[in-house]
Design a protein around this motif. Structure first.
Motif, short mmCIF file in Angstrom:
data_model
loop_
_atom_site.label_atom_id
_atom_site.label_comp_id
_atom_site.label_asym_id
_atom_site.label_seq_id
_atom_site.Cartn_x
_atom_site.Cartn_y
_atom_site.Cartn_z
N ARG A 56 0.86 -1.18 0.00
CA ARG A 56 0.00 0.00 0.00
C ARG A 56 0.90 1.23 0.00
O ARG A 56 1.91 1.28 0.71
CB ARG A 56 -0.91 0.00 1.23
CG ARG A 56 -1.68 1.32 1.42
CD ARG A 56 -2.65 1.23 2.59
NE ARG A 56 -3.77 0.37 2.28
CZ ARG A 56 -4.28 -0.53 3.12
NH1 ARG A 56 -3.74 -0.69 4.31
NH2 ARG A 56 -5.31 -1.27 2.75
N SER A 78 -3.41 0.77 -3.31
CA SER A 78 -2.81 -0.54 -3.08
C SER A 78 -3.11 -1.49 -4.24
O SER A 78 -3.97 -1.23 -5.09
CB SER A 78 -3.30 -1.16 -1.77
OG SER A 78 -4.53 -1.83 -1.94
N ASN A 81 -6.19 -5.96 -3.93
CA ASN A 81 -7.36 -6.65 -4.50
C ASN A 81 -7.11 -7.16 -5.91
O ASN A 81 -8.05 -7.56 -6.59
CB ASN A 81 -8.57 -5.71 -4.49
CG ASN A 81 -9.00 -5.35 -3.09
OD1 ASN A 81 -8.92 -6.17 -2.18
ND2 ASN A 81 -9.47 -4.13 -2.91
N GLU A 88 -8.06 3.51 -3.04
CA GLU A 88 -8.97 2.77 -2.17
C GLU A 88 -9.57 3.62 -1.06
O GLU A 88 -10.44 3.14 -0.33
CB GLU A 88 -8.27 1.56 -1.56
CG GLU A 88 -7.05 1.91 -0.72
CD GLU A 88 -6.29 0.67 -0.25
OE1 GLU A 88 -6.63 -0.43 -0.68
OE2 GLU A 88 -5.35 0.84 0.55
N SER A 119 -12.99 4.08 2.99
CA SER A 119 -12.28 3.06 2.22
C SER A 119 -13.27 2.25 1.40
O SER A 119 -14.37 1.94 1.85
CB SER A 119 -11.50 2.11 3.14
OG SER A 119 -10.91 1.06 2.41
N SER A 120 -12.86 1.91 0.19
CA SER A 120 -13.69 1.09 -0.69
C SER A 120 -13.38 -0.39 -0.55
O SER A 120 -14.02 -1.21 -1.21
CB SER A 120 -13.48 1.52 -2.14
OG SER A 120 -12.11 1.32 -2.53
N ARG A 121 -12.44 -0.75 0.30
CA ARG A 121 -12.03 -2.15 0.42
C ARG A 121 -13.12 -2.99 1.07
O ARG A 121 -13.83 -2.53 1.96
CB ARG A 121 -10.75 -2.27 1.26
CG ARG A 121 -9.54 -1.63 0.62
CD ARG A 121 -8.26 -2.32 1.07
NE ARG A 121 -8.23 -3.69 0.55
CZ ARG A 121 -7.90 -4.75 1.28
NH1 ARG A 121 -7.60 -4.62 2.56
NH2 ARG A 121 -7.88 -5.94 0.74
N THR A 123 -14.63 -5.66 3.69
CA THR A 123 -14.26 -5.95 5.08
C THR A 123 -14.22 -7.45 5.28
O THR A 123 -15.14 -8.17 4.90
CB THR A 123 -15.26 -5.29 6.04
OG1 THR A 123 -16.59 -5.68 5.69
CG2 THR A 123 -15.16 -3.78 5.96
N ASP A 133 -7.91 0.32 5.24
CA ASP A 133 -8.76 -0.86 5.21
C ASP A 133 -10.22 -0.62 5.54
O ASP A 133 -11.09 -1.36 5.07
CB ASP A 133 -8.21 -1.92 6.18
CG ASP A 133 -6.93 -2.55 5.67
OD1 ASP A 133 -6.81 -2.72 4.44
OD2 ASP A 133 -6.05 -2.86 6.49
N LYS A 167 -20.11 -4.02 1.51
CA LYS A 167 -18.67 -4.34 1.46
C LYS A 167 -18.32 -5.59 2.28
O LYS A 167 -17.19 -6.06 2.23
CB LYS A 167 -17.86 -3.17 2.00
CG LYS A 167 -17.90 -1.93 1.13
CD LYS A 167 -17.27 -0.73 1.80
CE LYS A 167 -16.05 -1.06 2.59
NZ LYS A 167 -15.44 0.11 3.24
N TYR A 253 -4.61 -6.98 8.19
CA TYR A 253 -3.59 -6.58 7.22
C TYR A 253 -2.29 -6.19 7.88
O TYR A 253 -1.20 -6.47 7.35
CB TYR A 253 -4.12 -5.42 6.38
CG TYR A 253 -3.04 -4.74 5.57
CD1 TYR A 253 -2.43 -5.39 4.50
CD2 TYR A 253 -2.61 -3.46 5.89
CE1 TYR A 253 -1.43 -4.77 3.75
CE2 TYR A 253 -1.61 -2.83 5.15
CZ TYR A 253 -1.03 -3.50 4.09
OH TYR A 253 -0.04 -2.90 3.38
#
Length: 271
Positions: A56, A78, A81, A88, A119-121, A123, A133, A167, A253
């Motif tokens: 990242r 990062s 994904n 992100e 964050s769009s990551r 979970t 994250d 998410k 992470y």
């Protein structure tokens, strides 16, 4: 006299940065702030090697409005994904120093801080990491004591994740809230005798980083050694690694993660 004042102000700020450089922790923030009317730019790269190598990158802008208030604005990118590096999320961090006790070659600082992140990551763990994250809010307190060449600091925080069911990965634990705590130490190894602000500083750090889920008691504890070089009181280079020594939070992470950072500071640039 006016010319002398203009010349001495940035020099004095730079000397302050050098003299207290052992407070520039790598994995946490001190209660002290950057000099007033200054701007800092950071570029951080962090990553893990297992189960797959992933990194990242975090560009960061820091602004010191006065001796008590500063803010950080971060962006997160990062390749975690797949499909190459992607944006992100972002974060805004503010810190207010509310207590200062000064003595000869020592001082004590206390500060309050807050952070809001998006964050769009997806979970996939109950851990909350608001630097890439998770989306959420965080608030806490920092206490830092400088004793000549040794700086000690403690941080307490509470984080609350935003609920975003879209998410959430099926079958994975959902982040909700987390208590954070850290103990950090920094020691100025070089120079042995301080002569001027152009001398490089070499600092050694050791930090203990932990979190606990207050609902179920699950937690982790990391140790994080790091080294740092400060050049001309304006350029900072960090290299550190954190590794878990105890814990039962799965899939986080930040477990066994390296960190590399470069930072540039510009003093007395704000009106």
């Amino acid at each position: 006299m006016k010319f002398l004042k203009i010349l001495l102000i940035p020099m004095a700020m730079a000397l302050g940065i050098t003299a207290h450089s052992q407070e520039l922790y790598v994995f946490s923030e001190p209660a002290s702030n950057m000099p007033a009317k200054s701007i800092g730019v950071r570029l951080t790269n962090e990553g893990v090697f297992s189960p797959d190598f992933a990194t990242r990158t975090i560009p960061e802008l820091m602004v010191g409005f006065n001796k008590n208030l500063m803010i950080h604005a971060q962006g997160f990118f990062s390749d975690m994904n797949g499909g190459g590096y992607k944006a992100e999320g972002a974060s805004l961090y503010a810190k207010y120093r509310f207590l200062s006790i000064d003595d000869v070659k020592s001082h004590f600082r206390a500060a309050a801080f807050g952070r809001i992140s998006s964050s769009s990551r997806p979970t996939y763990t109950e851990d909350i990491n608001l630097e890439g994250d998770n989306s959420g809010l965080q608030g806490g307190l920092i206490f830092t004591q400088l004793l000549h060449k040794l700086a000690l600091s403690a941080t307490l925080s509470y984080s609350k994740a935003f609920e975003r069911n879209s998410k959430q990965l099926p079958g994975m634990p959902q982040p909700d809230q987390m208590l954070g705590y850290s103990l950090s130490s920094g020691y100025l190894l070089l120079p042995f005798v301080y002569k001027n602000y152009n001398q490089p500083n070499f600092n050694l750090y050791f930090e203990v980083l932990g979190k606990t889920n207050p609902v179920n008691g699950r937690s982790y504890l990391d140790l994080a050694p790091a080294v740092q070089v400060v050049i001309n009181s304006r350029t900072r280079i960090d290299l550190g690694y954190r590794f878990e020594v105890a814990g039962n939070l799965a899939n986080r992470y930040t477990k066994n993660m390296y960190l590399a950072r470069v930072e540039f500071n510009f003093f007395n640039v704000l009106k």
